[in-house]
Design a protein around this motif. Sequence first.
Motif, PDB file in Angstrom:
ATOM      1  N   UNK A   2       0.832  -1.202   0.000  1.00  0.00           N
ATOM      2  CA  UNK A   2       0.000   0.000   0.000  1.00  0.00           C
ATOM      3  C   UNK A   2       0.865   1.248   0.000  1.00  0.00           C
ATOM      4  N   UNK A   3       0.480   2.208  -0.859  1.00  0.00           N
ATOM      5  CA  UNK A   3       1.172   3.492  -0.877  1.00  0.00           C
ATOM      6  C   UNK A   3       2.279   3.581  -1.903  1.00  0.00           C
ATOM      7  N   UNK A   4       2.640   2.462  -2.572  1.00  0.00           N
ATOM      8  CA  UNK A   4       3.771   2.515  -3.503  1.00  0.00           C
ATOM      9  C   UNK A   4       3.491   3.425  -4.677  1.00  0.00           C
ATOM     10  N   UNK A   5       2.230   3.457  -5.130  1.00  0.00           N
ATOM     11  CA  UNK A   5       1.905   4.298  -6.276  1.00  0.00           C
ATOM     12  C   UNK A   5       1.894   5.767  -5.897  1.00  0.00           C
ATOM     13  N   UNK A   6       1.463   6.070  -4.666  1.00  0.00           N
ATOM     14  CA  UNK A   6       1.493   7.446  -4.201  1.00  0.00           C
ATOM     15  C   UNK A   6       2.926   7.956  -4.156  1.00  0.00           C
ATOM     16  N   UNK A   7       3.845   7.118  -3.675  1.00  0.00           N
ATOM     17  CA  UNK A   7       5.226   7.542  -3.551  1.00  0.00           C
ATOM     18  C   UNK A   7       5.844   7.800  -4.915  1.00  0.00           C
ATOM     19  N   UNK A   8       5.596   6.915  -5.885  1.00  0.00           N
ATOM     20  CA  UNK A   8       6.197   7.111  -7.199  1.00  0.00           C
ATOM     21  C   UNK A   8       5.601   8.308  -7.909  1.00  0.00           C
ATOM     22  N   UNK A   9       4.328   8.592  -7.634  1.00  0.00           N
ATOM     23  CA  UNK A   9       3.707   9.770  -8.217  1.00  0.00           C
ATOM     24  C   UNK A   9       4.376  11.034  -7.723  1.00  0.00           C
ATOM     25  N   UNK A  10       4.699  11.083  -6.439  1.00  0.00           N
ATOM     26  CA  UNK A  10       5.397  12.235  -5.889  1.00  0.00           C
ATOM     27  C   UNK A  10       6.784  12.367  -6.484  1.00  0.00           C
ATOM     28  N   UNK A  11       7.451  11.236  -6.723  1.00  0.00           N
ATOM     29  CA  UNK A  11       8.780  11.290  -7.335  1.00  0.00           C
ATOM     30  C   UNK A  11       8.697  11.909  -8.720  1.00  0.00           C
ATOM     31  N   UNK A  12       7.644  11.539  -9.454  1.00  0.00           N
ATOM     32  CA  UNK A  12       7.499  12.071 -10.804  1.00  0.00           C
ATOM     33  C   UNK A  12       7.375  13.574 -10.806  1.00  0.00           C
ATOM     34  N   UNK A 248      -9.635  -4.372   5.234  1.00  0.00           N
ATOM     35  CA  UNK A 248      -9.867  -2.933   5.269  1.00  0.00           C
ATOM     36  C   UNK A 248      -9.827  -2.415   6.708  1.00  0.00           C
ATOM     37  N   UNK A 249      -9.347  -1.185   6.906  1.00  0.00           N
ATOM     38  CA  UNK A 249      -9.261  -0.626   8.260  1.00  0.00           C
ATOM     39  C   UNK A 249     -10.508   0.138   8.673  1.00  0.00           C
ATOM     40  N   UNK A 250     -11.479   0.269   7.764  1.00  0.00           N
ATOM     41  CA  UNK A 250     -12.615   1.151   8.005  1.00  0.00           C
ATOM     42  C   UNK A 250     -13.695   0.464   8.842  1.00  0.00           C
ATOM     43  N   UNK A 251     -14.121   1.124   9.896  1.00  0.00           N
ATOM     44  CA  UNK A 251     -15.143   0.565  10.772  1.00  0.00           C
ATOM     45  C   UNK A 251     -16.508   0.491  10.086  1.00  0.00           C
ATOM     46  N   UNK A 252     -16.722   1.344   9.094  1.00  0.00           N
ATOM     47  CA  UNK A 252     -18.024   1.366   8.425  1.00  0.00           C
ATOM     48  C   UNK A 252     -18.029   0.569   7.118  1.00  0.00           C
ATOM     49  N   UNK A 253     -17.070  -0.361   6.953  1.00  0.00           N
ATOM     50  CA  UNK A 253     -17.033  -1.184   5.741  1.00  0.00           C
ATOM     51  C   UNK A 253     -17.329  -2.648   6.032  1.00  0.00           C
ATOM     52  N   UNK A 254     -17.754  -2.954   7.250  1.00  0.00           N
ATOM     53  CA  UNK A 254     -17.943  -4.349   7.655  1.00  0.00           C
ATOM     54  C   UNK A 254     -19.045  -5.058   6.867  1.00  0.00           C
ATOM     55  N   UNK A 255     -20.027  -4.294   6.380  1.00  0.00           N
ATOM     56  CA  UNK A 255     -21.121  -4.934   5.653  1.00  0.00           C
ATOM     57  C   UNK A 255     -20.942  -4.853   4.135  1.00  0.00           C
ATOM     58  N   UNK A 256     -19.772  -4.443   3.660  1.00  0.00           N
ATOM     59  CA  UNK A 256     -19.507  -4.392   2.217  1.00  0.00           C
ATOM     60  C   UNK A 256     -19.493  -5.812   1.656  1.00  0.00           C
ATOM     61  N   UNK A 265     -11.276  -2.966  -1.573  1.00  0.00           N
ATOM     62  CA  UNK A 265     -10.003  -3.607  -1.245  1.00  0.00           C
ATOM     63  C   UNK A 265      -8.935  -3.270  -2.276  1.00  0.00           C
ATOM     64  N   UNK A 266      -9.316  -3.269  -3.543  1.00  0.00           N
ATOM     65  CA  UNK A 266      -8.358  -2.946  -4.604  1.00  0.00           C
ATOM     66  C   UNK A 266      -7.856  -1.522  -4.478  1.00  0.00           C
ATOM     67  N   UNK A 267      -8.764  -0.565  -4.340  1.00  0.00           N
ATOM     68  CA  UNK A 267      -8.372   0.843  -4.280  1.00  0.00           C
ATOM     69  C   UNK A 267      -7.603   1.151  -3.006  1.00  0.00           C
ATOM     70  N   UNK A 268      -7.981   0.519  -1.906  1.00  0.00           N
ATOM     71  CA  UNK A 268      -7.215   0.719  -0.675  1.00  0.00           C
ATOM     72  C   UNK A 268      -5.816   0.114  -0.828  1.00  0.00           C
ATOM     73  N   UNK A 269      -5.740  -1.040  -1.434  1.00  0.00           N
ATOM     74  CA  UNK A 269      -4.466  -1.720  -1.594  1.00  0.00           C
ATOM     75  C   UNK A 269      -3.468  -0.963  -2.443  1.00  0.00           C
ATOM     76  N   UNK A 270      -3.929  -0.257  -3.478  1.00  0.00           N
ATOM     77  CA  UNK A 270      -3.005   0.493  -4.338  1.00  0.00           C
ATOM     78  C   UNK A 270      -2.731   1.894  -3.793  1.00  0.00           C
ATOM     79  N   UNK A 294      -8.320   8.909  -8.780  1.00  0.00           N
ATOM     80  CA  UNK A 294      -8.131   8.749 -10.215  1.00  0.00           C
ATOM     81  C   UNK A 294      -6.656   8.660 -10.579  1.00  0.00           C
ATOM     82  N   UNK A 295      -5.829   9.550 -10.031  1.00  0.00           N
ATOM     83  CA  UNK A 295      -4.409   9.560 -10.371  1.00  0.00           C
ATOM     84  C   UNK A 295      -3.723   8.261  -9.968  1.00  0.00           C
ATOM     85  N   UNK A 296      -4.005   7.775  -8.764  1.00  0.00           N
ATOM     86  CA  UNK A 296      -3.374   6.541  -8.290  1.00  0.00           C
ATOM     87  C   UNK A 296      -3.864   5.346  -9.110  1.00  0.00           C
ATOM     88  N   UNK A 297      -5.152   5.331  -9.469  1.00  0.00           N
ATOM     89  CA  UNK A 297      -5.689   4.238 -10.279  1.00  0.00           C
ATOM     90  C   UNK A 297      -5.089   4.241 -11.675  1.00  0.00           C
TER      91      UNK A 297
END
Length: 304
Positions: A2-12, A248-256, A265-270, A294-297
Amino acid sequence: MKGIFQKSLMVALIGASLATPLQAYAYQEPTNYVHMKTENMTVYSAYGAKIAAAEKQGTFSVKANVVNNRQPLEVEIFKNGHSGVLKQMVKKGVMEPVAYRDEGDRLVATIHNNAELKFEYPAQIYFRDLAKSEYSSYVTTLAERGIVQGRTSDNFGVNDSLTRAQFSVLIVRAFSFQQEPLTQFKDIDAKKSWFGGHVGALHSLGIINGKSPNIFDPNGKITRQQAILMIGRTLDVVDFIPEEYEGLPYQDSNDFQDELLRFTQTLYGIGALDDNTNLLPNQYITRGQFAKMLAVSLEAAGRL
């Protein structure tokens, strides 16, 4: 992971090129595909297209008998002195974004229609409301590509909400999908609306639906949950293959369940979602939050 795409985006943003994304793409072994070369460009098709490619005075022209939103072409362009942002000409004097990733010495673009591609210098961008925003880097990256625009020349509207029409336009621009004709929704003028073809593209791909069979509600606002679902579907359309992610870490996602659970899960993971106690799925998404998503995706899918 998690977070690898955010980091590379900042590098760019500070001048380094983006790292090649870690997952496999449809075009991983281009030598096995139909392709055509010019001096600085190679065009690939995984669908057996007949390709005509040419370059002249900085314009890269690509035509094929098989190219659409489900069967795109991949275009590799070596810079060789060219600089700026790659865009596609939709009509004389009108340039639109094209989805591509920067590999340093070359660009790898994905196009969903026959196109003429050119390098353009991006307009100078300064949005005052991004000065202290956590979404500044994402908005700036998308704005330089021409995907997003400000409310005014110096105000992005980072905390404003997003409508269904605006969402449709931004997704189509970002992934450079081909616009499609639209007739079924009574509240969209297919000939006069500025977003009809964009809605048509997403609707035909199964990314967005109407509020009813014949009502789209273009001015309706997008919730965070709806944004997750539609960006997740978009990643499915472009054959993004997610890794196995932690819970997921979100308390309000238990019924997803089903689509919503998988895409969250996909969007949180990336790294496309914020680290908060609650996801607040029914809250309207802001333009800043959507820019990050959008940018991270896009980067995860190899298109930024």
